[in-house]
Design an enzyme around this catalytic site. Structure first.
Site, PDB file in Angstrom:
ATOM      1  N   HIS A 170      -2.848   6.417   3.724  1.00 44.12           N
ATOM      2  CA  HIS A 170      -3.109   4.984   3.827  1.00 44.12           C
ATOM      3  C   HIS A 170      -4.432   4.716   4.563  1.00 44.12           C
ATOM      4  CE1 HIS A 170      -2.418   1.083   6.077  1.00 44.12           C
ATOM      5  NE2 HIS A 170      -2.223   0.685   4.847  1.00 44.12           N
ATOM      6  N   ARG A 173       0.910   7.712   6.072  1.00 43.56           N
ATOM      7  CA  ARG A 173       0.021   6.861   6.860  1.00 43.56           C
ATOM      8  C   ARG A 173      -1.397   7.432   6.892  1.00 43.56           C
ATOM      9  NH1 ARG A 173       0.252   2.301   9.470  1.00 43.56           N
ATOM     10  NH2 ARG A 173       2.478   2.220   9.086  1.00 43.56           N
ATOM     11  N   SER A 179       0.838  -1.208   0.000  1.00 39.08           N
ATOM     12  CA  SER A 179       0.000   0.000   0.000  1.00 39.08           C
ATOM     13  C   SER A 179       0.869   1.253   0.000  1.00 39.08           C
ATOM     14  CB  SER A 179      -0.906   0.018   1.238  1.00 39.08           C
ATOM     15  OG  SER A 179      -1.758  -1.103   1.249  1.00 39.08           O
TER      16      SER A 179
END
Lengths: 211, 211
Positions: free
Chosen positions: A44, A41, A18
């Protein structure tokens, strides 16, 4: 029955893959290396690339956050959902703790008595117990406004404010208020977007970086 | 010191005011009345208007979800964060329950033994305990893929699937798989976006509508 083409990725490789895809999609856009893992993040967690430009960091907010985490600091969230999203194993390794006072009975009573929100009352409770902590606010702008006031009154001096409430009423302003503070490290999602998931993602991104 | 203009809204009016602003910003865009409150609550949770077009409902998914909730059904989430975001008072009023098996020891063991994700293993556990429930998947596409397989194998027949995982690896495909099912009501966030917060918001939007 239609056959669906799934990418074959081992369970333990999904997150890595990812992040590769996120990096690829960010393309030429350069991120400050200090902030890069936090930004990635959050993307994500949300699949929303707007955060590549929405996240605003005070100078060396990440470094200061990491220093605080290394000392085994208390993190205070404004939702139990945000608390639930923080990696407990990573917290424990650093002797850090996380608390949310939103559902406490005394907070509900205080909010009612003072005609304020529970989020706001929970920040007051935090200020009475400890002001020297990391605040992770992903939901309530009123919590952020109250933090601003408590700082102006000299009652708390947070080590880091993660200010990413989401929504429509006073959300944009509450973040501007935090960004106007000098001497308080912050990570803020400018604009309306954010959320408890974003707050937890930022905390986790910091936790995972502590060496 | 700069003065910040905050909109004066009573604590108990903030949500109402937010929904007014959302309705205003949606403008001429017409939403199916059956789905309207779900869509608006997701926008309220994310400040992301893309959900006005991303959320896909199978015919009368909302009505079928409400019927299941009225019976006092079990809801299964794929994250403790999603579980934390669901309104417990509203659940209790309907004798509904919410469970997440992700952090269970037997799920971790099963995942390791079968070289799969914990999310996937937690859906297997759910299928062994009860297949007649509402699934609210906000994080793991592997959970959604496993639900698809379990349905194809005739092992479960969920009353509703809320399929809103977020991310980059197999997320889009996992949602397409759920949308290909006939006879299973679903609410899906098409594309990459979603999250545990979105899953919880959809459950709450349903809970608040039960008469």
């Amino acid at each position: 029955m239609k056959h669906y083409e799934l990418e074959r990725v081992l369970p333990e490789e999904i997150e890595k893959r990812s992040f590769e895809l996120i990096t690829q999609e960010l393309g030429e856009k350069t991120l400050d290396p200090e902030n890069e893992l936090v930004i990635k993040r959050v993307i994500h967690t949300t699949a929303d690339f707007e955060y590549a430009k929405n996240l605003i960091f005070s100078p060396h907010a990440v470094t200061k956050g990491l220093e605080a985490l290394k000392e085994g600091i208390q993190i205070i969230t404004d939702t139990n959902m945000g608390k639930a999203g923080i990696n407990k194993a990573a917290l424990k390794k650093l002797n850090c703790t996380v608390d949310c006072f939103m559902a406490d009975e005394d907070v509900a009573e205080y909010a009612k008595a003072h005609d304020t929100t529970r989020a706001c009352a929970s920040m007051d409770k935090a200020s009475r117990l400890s002001g020297d902590c990391i605040f992770a606010v992903g939901n309530a702008p009123t919590a952020l406004v109250r933090l601003y006031e408590l700082i102006q009154e000299g009652k708390i001096h947070p080590r880091l404010i993660i200010g990413v409430p989401v929504g429509f009423v006073n959300v944009v302003q509450s973040k501007e208020m935090i960004m106007s503070l000098s001497g308080i490290p912050y990570i803020v999602a400018k604009g309306r977007k954010g959320g408890s998931n974003v707050a937890a993602a930022i905390v986790n991104a910091l936790l995972y970086q502590v060496k």
